[in-house]
Design a protein around this motif. Structure first.
Motif, PDB file in Angstrom:
ATOM      1  N   ALA A  94       0.809  -1.219   0.000  1.00 26.85           N
ATOM      2  CA  ALA A  94       0.000   0.000   0.000  1.00 26.85           C
ATOM      3  C   ALA A  94       0.843   1.270   0.000  1.00 26.85           C
ATOM      4  N   TYR A  95       2.171   1.132   0.040  1.00 29.50           N
ATOM      5  CA  TYR A  95       3.026   2.324   0.033  1.00 29.50           C
ATOM      6  C   TYR A  95       2.824   3.064  -1.293  1.00 29.50           C
ATOM      7  N   PRO A  96       2.625   4.405  -1.248  1.00 27.96           N
ATOM      8  CA  PRO A  96       2.323   5.157  -2.477  1.00 27.96           C
ATOM      9  C   PRO A  96       3.396   4.995  -3.546  1.00 27.96           C
ATOM     10  N   ALA A  97       2.991   4.589  -4.721  1.00 27.98           N
ATOM     11  CA  ALA A  97       3.940   4.291  -5.803  1.00 27.98           C
ATOM     12  C   ALA A  97       4.748   5.514  -6.213  1.00 27.98           C
ATOM     13  N   ARG A  98       4.089   6.684  -6.320  1.00 30.27           N
ATOM     14  CA  ARG A  98       4.822   7.888  -6.725  1.00 30.27           C
ATOM     15  C   ARG A  98       5.877   8.254  -5.686  1.00 30.27           C
ATOM     16  N   LEU A  99       5.510   8.148  -4.410  1.00 26.20           N
ATOM     17  CA  LEU A  99       6.447   8.504  -3.345  1.00 26.20           C
ATOM     18  C   LEU A  99       7.648   7.561  -3.357  1.00 26.20           C
ATOM     19  N   LEU A 126      -4.361   7.543   0.494  1.00 29.02           N
ATOM     20  CA  LEU A 126      -3.078   7.489  -0.200  1.00 29.02           C
ATOM     21  C   LEU A 126      -3.194   6.826  -1.565  1.00 29.02           C
ATOM     22  N   GLU A 127      -4.324   6.178  -1.816  1.00 32.18           N
ATOM     23  CA  GLU A 127      -4.545   5.497  -3.091  1.00 32.18           C
ATOM     24  C   GLU A 127      -5.492   6.277  -3.997  1.00 32.18           C
ATOM     25  N   ARG A 128      -5.936   7.461  -3.548  1.00 29.88           N
ATOM     26  CA  ARG A 128      -6.931   8.215  -4.322  1.00 29.88           C
ATOM     27  C   ARG A 128      -6.267   9.246  -5.215  1.00 29.88           C
ATOM     28  N   GLY A 147       6.149  14.661  -3.417  1.00 29.67           N
ATOM     29  CA  GLY A 147       6.328  13.281  -3.859  1.00 29.67           C
ATOM     30  C   GLY A 147       5.047  12.482  -3.957  1.00 29.67           C
ATOM     31  N   LEU A 148       4.068  12.812  -3.122  1.00 30.19           N
ATOM     32  CA  LEU A 148       2.779  12.123  -3.160  1.00 30.19           C
ATOM     33  C   LEU A 148       1.950  12.515  -4.379  1.00 30.19           C
ATOM     34  N   CYS A 149       2.252  13.685  -4.949  1.00 34.38           N
ATOM     35  CA  CYS A 149       1.317  14.333  -5.880  1.00 34.38           C
ATOM     36  C   CYS A 149       1.763  14.292  -7.334  1.00 34.38           C
ATOM     37  N   GLN A 150       0.774  14.553  -8.191  1.00 34.63           N
ATOM     38  CA  GLN A 150       1.066  14.720  -9.611  1.00 34.63           C
ATOM     39  C   GLN A 150       1.470  16.149  -9.944  1.00 34.63           C
ATOM     40  N   GLY A 151       1.113  17.069  -9.078  1.00 35.84           N
ATOM     41  CA  GLY A 151       1.456  18.465  -9.307  1.00 35.84           C
ATOM     42  C   GLY A 151       1.419  19.260  -8.022  1.00 35.84           C
TER      43      GLY A 151
END
Length: 368
Positions: free
Chosen positions: A87-92, A111-113, A223-227
């Motif tokens: 479940a660790y955020p892929a982008r992070l 964190l998955e949304r 790191g969590l985000c797309q922008g």
């Protein structure tokens, strides 16, 4: 995760001299935290660990680890995520130095949304800047974005409140342990975040708000985000650090333009000169993220209040010289050539009509 493995993660997380990159390097070498702790000290020394770290491995912080375990068991909304969890955020996980552990308070499913967007800016924004951050975050959350910020004073808090006000999702990344809220005046907001959103920290329970923690946590926000959307920032604002991390991480950076007379907008205007995407409205942000733009998102900062047809000429004259930057009544007297009494009377009328707002100690500005 069994308790032995959990303890091993927590022991390593508190090890002096073991930062995120060393932690990751050790995991890559040994495979598991248990194997790291079981390794001979001579082998660890050969990998570059210093005497202080080696002494710690011989005598770990048992009290600190026990405190972490008590915190995790204290409430059902308390949780822990390791960089090896599915479940660790892929982008992070893809950034240069992802946090090995994340302490969680709230709903971990957030964190998955996607999509996720960071909204950051000045800790001491103008009244119009804070209002704009609240409004844009609310509209972005209504469009399906999860709003991420740092729970700091000013723009951060406004972004969280805006998202929560429309029942949207919001994630706060802390520069303290998960049990401490800074600034203290955001404790109520933090409680709302735990109930309806999520608080995240790489620091163990009990960690105080030390100055160097906040720039460090900014890499997690981006790191969590797309922008990353920067609403208002001075030239040396901490939110520009988040924008720098975003560029390094390959994220989109958006900036709201500001008046050249507004010192709090110099940082955002600099970002635009450096190639950040212009964000005059929510549609600009959604388009930049490659998302479908709804018609109601096309307005510049939303729709301005309708000016009544029977508004007196003097009031219209005042309204014509007002914008989003607060000005004092004395300056309005100079600009409009009206008497102080007329300006005071017309400002009261405009405020009752919802056409202007008062910024405490800074004057009045046109309502968005």
């Amino acid at each position: 995760m069994d308790e032995t493995t959990l303890r091993a993660w927590l022991v390593l997380n508190r090890a002096p001299g073991v930062g995120t990159r060393t932690f990751t390097r050790l995991l890559d070498h040994f495979g598991t935290p248990d194997a790291i702790l079981a390794a001979p000290l001579a082998v660890l020394a050969g990998l570059g660990l210093g005497r202080t770290t080696l002494d710690y491995f011989s005598h770990p912080d048992a009290d600190g680890v026990a405190s972490d375990l008590r915190w995790l068991a204290a409430a059902p909304e308390h949780g822990l995520l390791t960089c090896r969890d599915a479940a660790y955020p892929a982008r992070l996980a893809q950034i240069a130095d992802p946090p090995p552990l994340l302490f969680l308070r709230g709903d971990p499913s957030l964190l998955e949304r996607d999509p996720m967007l960071a909204v950051v800016g000045s800790r001491t924004p103008s009244a119009s800047g804070e209002e704009l951050a609240t409004q844009m975050a609310a509209e972005l959350a209504s469009a399906g974005c999860t709003i991420v910020s740092g729970l700091a004073a000013g723009i951060d808090g406004a972004a969280h409140r805006g998202a929560l006000s429309v029942g949207g999702a919001s994630i706060g990344v802390l520069g303290t342990g998960p049990d401490r809220i800074y600034p203290a005046r955001h404790r109520r907001l933090a409680r709302q975040m735990v109930e309806c959103g999520l608080l995240v920290s790489e620091f163990p329970p009990g960690t105080r708000p030390l100055p160097h923690h906040f720039p460090r946590r900014n890499r997690i926000i981006s790191g969590l985000c797309q922008g990353v959307l920067v609403v208002e920032a001075a030239q040396r604002s901490g939110s520009l650090i988040t924008a720098e991390f975003a560029v390094e991480q390959g994220r989109e950076v958006f900036a709201v333009p500001g008046s050249p007379r507004n010192a709090r907008a110099r940082g955002t205007n600099d970002l635009l000169r450096q190639g950040a995407l212009l964000a005059e409205n929510v549609a600009d942000v959604l388009h930049g993220l490659g998302l479908v733009v709804q018609p109601e998102c096309d307005g510049v900062h939303g729709s301005e209040p309708t000016v009544p047809a029977d508004l007196p000429a003097a009031a219209r004259q005042l309204l014509a010289v007002l914008d989003s930057e607060p000005v004092t009544p004395d300056l309005l007297v100079t600009r409009c050539g009206l008497t102080a009494e007329a300006v005071s009377s017309m400002l009261l009328l405009l405020e009752l009509q919802g056409l202007v707002k008062t910024a405490p100690g800074a004057g009045v500005y046109r309502a968005l």
